[in-house]
Write a protein that holds these residues in place. Structure first.
Motif, mmCIF file in Angstrom:
data_model
loop_
_atom_site.group_PDB
_atom_site.id
_atom_site.type_symbol
_atom_site.label_atom_id
_atom_site.label_comp_id
_atom_site.label_asym_id
_atom_site.label_seq_id
_atom_site.Cartn_x
_atom_site.Cartn_y
_atom_site.Cartn_z
ATOM 1 N N THR A 217 0.840 -1.207 0.000
ATOM 2 C CA THR A 217 0.000 0.000 0.000
ATOM 3 C C THR A 217 0.867 1.247 0.000
ATOM 4 O O THR A 217 0.608 2.202 -0.748
ATOM 5 C CB THR A 217 -0.907 0.005 1.254
ATOM 6 N N LEU A 218 1.897 1.236 0.832
ATOM 7 C CA LEU A 218 2.760 2.412 0.907
ATOM 8 C C LEU A 218 3.413 2.679 -0.445
ATOM 9 O O LEU A 218 3.508 3.831 -0.891
ATOM 10 C CB LEU A 218 3.832 2.221 1.984
ATOM 11 N N MET A 219 3.855 1.621 -1.101
ATOM 12 C CA MET A 219 4.499 1.799 -2.413
ATOM 13 C C MET A 219 3.496 2.310 -3.441
ATOM 14 O O MET A 219 3.820 3.151 -4.274
ATOM 15 C CB MET A 219 5.114 0.474 -2.890
ATOM 16 N N GLN A 220 2.283 1.776 -3.363
ATOM 17 C CA GLN A 220 1.256 2.220 -4.291
ATOM 18 C C GLN A 220 0.971 3.710 -4.095
ATOM 19 O O GLN A 220 0.841 4.464 -5.069
ATOM 20 C CB GLN A 220 -0.017 1.419 -4.036
ATOM 21 N N ALA A 228 -2.146 14.952 -0.594
ATOM 22 C CA ALA A 228 -1.133 15.975 -0.901
ATOM 23 C C ALA A 228 0.233 15.370 -1.218
ATOM 24 O O ALA A 228 1.167 16.086 -1.580
ATOM 25 C CB ALA A 228 -0.991 16.955 0.269
ATOM 26 N N MET A 229 0.366 14.084 -1.060
ATOM 27 C CA MET A 229 1.613 13.414 -1.434
ATOM 28 C C MET A 229 1.632 13.269 -2.957
ATOM 29 O O MET A 229 0.743 12.648 -3.537
ATOM 30 C CB MET A 229 1.657 12.041 -0.750
ATOM 31 N N PRO A 230 2.621 13.897 -3.643
ATOM 32 C CA PRO A 230 2.607 13.858 -5.112
ATOM 33 C C PRO A 230 3.107 12.506 -5.646
ATOM 34 O O PRO A 230 3.895 11.837 -4.976
ATOM 35 C CB PRO A 230 3.577 14.978 -5.491
ATOM 36 N N PRO A 231 2.649 12.118 -6.848
ATOM 37 C CA PRO A 231 3.132 10.858 -7.432
ATOM 38 C C PRO A 231 4.651 10.818 -7.452
ATOM 39 O O PRO A 231 5.300 11.817 -7.784
ATOM 40 C CB PRO A 231 2.555 10.875 -8.851
ATOM 41 N N LYS A 232 5.209 9.677 -7.066
ATOM 42 C CA LYS A 232 6.657 9.471 -7.012
ATOM 43 C C LYS A 232 7.343 10.494 -6.110
ATOM 44 O O LYS A 232 8.557 10.716 -6.247
ATOM 45 C CB LYS A 232 7.266 9.525 -8.419
ATOM 46 N N ASP A 242 14.195 2.537 -6.642
ATOM 47 C CA ASP A 242 14.719 3.731 -5.956
ATOM 48 C C ASP A 242 13.726 4.197 -4.905
ATOM 49 O O ASP A 242 14.090 4.489 -3.763
ATOM 50 C CB ASP A 242 14.912 4.883 -6.957
ATOM 51 N N LEU A 243 12.466 4.270 -5.318
ATOM 52 C CA LEU A 243 11.439 4.795 -4.414
ATOM 53 C C LEU A 243 11.224 3.830 -3.258
ATOM 54 O O LEU A 243 11.029 4.249 -2.120
ATOM 55 C CB LEU A 243 10.138 5.034 -5.187
ATOM 56 N N LYS A 244 11.318 2.532 -3.578
ATOM 57 C CA LYS A 244 11.147 1.538 -2.512
ATOM 58 C C LYS A 244 12.252 1.714 -1.481
ATOM 59 O O LYS A 244 12.022 1.661 -0.277
ATOM 60 C CB LYS A 244 11.178 0.134 -3.109
ATOM 61 N N ALA A 245 13.476 1.950 -1.982
ATOM 62 C CA ALA A 245 14.607 2.155 -1.073
ATOM 63 C C ALA A 245 14.356 3.382 -0.194
ATOM 64 O O ALA A 245 14.649 3.373 1.009
ATOM 65 C CB ALA A 245 15.900 2.335 -1.872
ATOM 66 N N ALA A 246 13.784 4.433 -0.782
ATOM 67 C CA ALA A 246 13.511 5.655 -0.014
ATOM 68 C C ALA A 246 12.455 5.392 1.056
ATOM 69 O O ALA A 246 12.594 5.825 2.197
ATOM 70 C CB ALA A 246 13.064 6.773 -0.947
ATOM 71 N N VAL A 247 11.405 4.654 0.668
ATOM 72 C CA VAL A 247 10.347 4.344 1.643
ATOM 73 C C VAL A 247 10.916 3.470 2.758
ATOM 74 O O VAL A 247 10.654 3.706 3.946
ATOM 75 C CB VAL A 247 9.151 3.644 0.951
#
Ligand code: HEC
Ligand code: HEC
Length: 255
Positions: A217-220, A228-232, A242-247
């Motif tokens: 869910t968090l990744m989605q 207000a959280m923008p895509p990517k 990359d994004l998974k690593a950041a999360v």
């Protein structure tokens, strides 16, 4: 009959008399309805900058021995019109939440949007005689007022480049270095300060219910955006890994 013609002639004379009196009172028929001199001056003032645009002449002008104006000077002259009040949807001066995702694009993108325009943002922010250096000063002034910074080069590209070698997603430990890098480049703008209602890095209470949603869910929400959280998280050049690593980095820091 004579009396009748006499009366008619008198009426005609009176009609002419009234016409000229009326003209005298209003200051002269047609002219009175012409442009008000004050209005005319204002119109000339409003169109004045247009006269100052020199097609192909700006290079010569930039070369002239004139010290580049400071960011605050250029801002006060040209940018304040929209950015002070947020007119036409302009990100407001000093509004960190509005500027953070824009700063995250990096200075190159901001400058290219400033020079060429972007939607309702006019090319050169209407400062036709501004040099690139002066516009850069103004952009830096805007960023400083908002308390944000933009990277000098292409912001997202270097962070995304070293993605390939390690199988990052499989090894959270190895990925945490990269996750941190991406976080600092793209996510810190909101998650470092809690801007726009973002859960703050390290805030266990804010993150616990989010972590409970599970990584999928968090990744989605990270990829597609979430309120207000923008895509990517504005990192358009970031891969899913990359994004998974950041999360993962953010979760690890906030547990
Ligand atoms: C006529 C109104 C107007 C003026 C004048 C104006 N701007 Fe803007 N500006 C905008 C709007 C609207 C946006 C948002 C555009 C969008 O994202 O759709 C914007 C966005 C920006 C951005 C962010 C671009 C991005 O990539 O997100 C920068 C930087 C910027 N303006 C700088 C300036 C500077 C510097 C000046 C003065 C030299 C200036 N602006 C003058 C309306 C204006
Ligand atoms: C423009 C500000 C902004 C930026 C930049 C940003 N976020 Fe967010 N983020 C938010 C906000 C606001 C929320 C809370 C949304 C909500 O719950 O309504 C959020 C929530 C999240 C969540 C939790 C989602 C959930 O389901 O609860 C994750 C994960 C996340 N962000 C990851 C990231 C990552 C990774 C980056 C950088 C690549 C990033 N964010 C960049 C504003 C931002």
């Amino acid at each position: 009959m004579t009396t009748f013609v006499g009366i008619l002639a008198a009426l005609v004379v009176i009609a002419f008399a009234f016409y000229f009196i009326a003209r005298g009172v209003t200051g002269g028929g047609e002219e009175a309805n012409g442009p008000d001199p004050r209005m005319e001056a204002k119109i000339l003032e409003n169109i004045a900058p247009v006269e100052n645009i020199r097609v192909g002449g700006s290079a010569a002008q930039d070369a002239a021995p004139r010290a580049a104006r400071s960011g605050s000077d250029v801002y006060a002259a040209a940018c304040i019109a929209c950015h002070a009040a947020g007119a036409a949807g302009a990100p407001k001066t000093g509004d960190q939440a509005a500027w953070a995702p824009r700063a995250a694009q990096g200075m190159d993108t901001l400058m290219s949007h400033t020079l060429n325009g972007l939607n309702a943002m006019p090319p050169k922010g209407t400062c036709a005689d501004c040099s690139e250096e002066e516009l850069r000063n103004a952009v830096q002034h805007l960023l400083k007022e908002a308390g944000v910074e933009a990277k000098g080069g292409q912001a997202a590209a270097p962070a995304a480049a070293p993605a390939a070698p390690e199988a990052a997603a499989a090894q959270p430990a190895a990925a945490s270095g990269k996750g941190k890098e991406i976080y600092q480049a793209s996510c810190f703008a909101c998650h470092g300060t809690g801007a726009a209602g973002a859960p703050k890095l390290g805030d266990q209470a804010a993150w616990a219910p989010r972590i409970d949603k599970g990584m999928d869910t968090l990744m989605q929400h990270t990829l597609n955006g979430f309120n207000a959280m923008p895509p990517k998280g504005t990192c358009m050049a970031c891969s899913d890994d990359d994004l998974k690593a950041a999360v993962e980095y953010m979760i690890a820091e906030s547990k």
